[in-house]
Design an enzyme around this catalytic site. Structure first.
Site, short mmCIF file in Angstrom:
data_model
loop_
_atom_site.label_atom_id
_atom_site.label_comp_id
_atom_site.label_asym_id
_atom_site.label_seq_id
_atom_site.Cartn_x
_atom_site.Cartn_y
_atom_site.Cartn_z
CB THR A 11 68.35 24.86 26.75
OG1 THR A 11 68.28 25.67 25.57
CG2 THR A 11 68.53 23.40 26.35
CB VAL A 12 69.40 23.82 31.66
CG1 VAL A 12 69.49 22.94 32.91
CG2 VAL A 12 70.59 23.57 30.75
CB VAL A 127 81.62 19.00 35.71
CG1 VAL A 127 82.72 18.27 34.96
CG2 VAL A 127 82.17 20.23 36.40
N GLY A 129 77.46 17.64 31.97
CA GLY A 129 76.05 17.50 31.64
C GLY A 129 75.42 16.33 32.38
CB ILE A 131 78.95 12.48 32.45
CG1 ILE A 131 78.86 12.47 30.93
CG2 ILE A 131 79.92 11.40 32.92
CD1 ILE A 131 80.16 12.86 30.24
N GLY A 182 73.53 23.20 15.89
CA GLY A 182 73.14 23.59 17.24
C GLY A 182 74.12 23.16 18.31
CE LYS A 200 81.53 21.89 30.91
NZ LYS A 200 81.22 21.29 29.58
#
Length: 403
Positions: A11-12, A127, A129, A131, A182, A200
């Site tokens: 995904t990333v 940490v 995503g 942000i 999801g 985190k």
């Protein structure tokens, strides 16, 4: 030209490739040199993918290619990802990662290795995503003596709690809905038991306070014990239940870090953070309170943070981007058992037992409560003091109330 290799095309990793391709002109302009994707390492082939021609299967190809400047690690875990990160840094290549487990467990070691090799090790996406939080903590707020970092650090648990509060779903029903949408994995343990938030808060605390904190040093409680009864009692006193990660600097310099459900006042900005959104508050002696808010996960938000780190590393190819903190140790942290707060208690027992142990407290109420169920908020005290005073009461839920 700066050449990039991506480790892992999930995904990333695929999101990073997409952002690099879609925004290439913008990225080149900002970095002031072309930034190009050269390799993607994965065990699978992707013959029908636009990036399929860049897929390779042997990390040694990347490790030994002097043209590769930056390695993007999106594999996850602390196994092969640790081995590849060490090898990339040892070869003098900068590494950008979204891997919270790896940074939380081995961040200090990897930062020291990067420093010795003149490379950068950056991990903004580990940490929050998309942000931006780690860079502001280490740079924009650097003039402050920071005293606390606290936040909603996991979107899955926040979504589940939101659905329990808003729709009256049970924990199990809200979890099934999160999985169907999801937002939760088939095995949601890392999220619902608080392990993700624990990793985190370790990273946030290390940057805020300058010493490595290991996940094993952070007492962690998830949300599996939160019930609709607790939600109703919280609502009766204008509060909401949120899973928070907290790291608080004590007067002696040690750090009290933990993860647990809390009751938050309805006027607290964190109480309004719902669904899969995350929010992190930082307290500093000069700035006061600051809050960072946004989507804490997702393909493109996380890829956005990763590519921003790639751009930062590309600008510092010759000079190294400095991020560092000191080593960990048993002297770094202190148990949250000594932290005094008000507490929410739901228990089986009689009202006279509440009066005996907690004189003057007001009982909370909810519709349909069993006759032998009591709930109340304690004065400020330690958790041990609460347990000592319970007497004949049988605790069912015991959560801190955020001050």
């Amino acid at each position: 030209m700066v050449n990039i290799a991506i480790l892992g095309f999930g995904t990333v990793g695929s999101g990073v490739a997409e952002v690099l391709a879609k925004n290439s002109a913008h990225i080149d302009q900002k970095v002031e040199t072309p930034v190009r994707l050269k390799y993607i390492l994965d065990v699978r082939d992707f013959p029908d993918n636009p990036f399929g021609d860049k897929i390779i299967h042997d990390f040694a190809t990347i490790e030994n290619d002097p043209e590769v400047d930056i390695v993007v690690e999106t594999i996850g875990g602390a196994g092969v990802a640790l081995d590849f990160t060490r090898r990339a840094l040892s070869a003098g290549k900068s590494v950008v990662s979204s891997n919270k487990e790896l940074v939380a467990e081995h961040g200090c070691e990897l930062l020291q290795l990067a420093a010795r090799k003149g490379a950068s090790y950056l991990f903004e996406a580990s940490v929050g995503g998309g942000i931006p939080i780690l860079r502001p903590l280490s740079q924009c707020l650097a003039a402050n003596e920071l005293t606390e970092v606290c936040g909603i650090l996991n979107g899955t648990t926040n979504y589940i709690l939101t659905r329990m509060i808003r729709a009256g779903l049970s924990f199990d029903a809200a979890l099934r809905e999160a999985q169907a949408n999801g937002y939760a994995e088939a095995d949601p343990t890392a999220d619902v038991e608080g392990h993700d938030a624990c990793r985190k808060i370790c990273i946030l605390a290390a940057i805020a306070f300058g010493r490595h904190i290991y996940p094993r040093q952070v007492p962690t409680e998830g949300i599996t014990g939160v019930t609709l009864a607790d939600v109703a009692y919280a609502e009766s006193c204008n509060k909401k239940i949120k899973l928070l990660g907290r790291a608080i600097r004590q007067d002696d310099g040690r750090i009290c870090a933990y993860v647990a459900p809390h009751l938050l006042d309805g006027e607290n900005p964190l109480s309004g953070v719902e669904d899969v959104f995350n929010a992190i508050t930082v307290k500093g002696d000069a700035i006061g309170d600051v809050m960072f808010y946004g989507r804490g996960a997702g393909k493109l938000p996380t890829a956005s943070a990763v590519v921003a780190d790639v751009m930062d590393a590309a600008r510092h190819i010759k000079s190294r981007k400095r991020v560092e903190w000191g080593p960990g140790g048993e002297d770094v942290t202190v148990s949250p058992e000594r932290l005094e707060t008000a507490w929410y208690v739901r228990a089986k027992g009689r009202v006279d037992a509440v009066r005996a142990g907690f004189p003057g407290v007001a009982l909370l109420s909810r519709s349909g409560a069993p006759a032998e169920e009591v709930a109340f908020l304690t004065p400020v005290m330690t958790g041990a003091e609460v347990l000592e005073r319970l007497g004949a009461l049988e605790p069912q839920s015991l959560f801190r109330v955020l001050d």
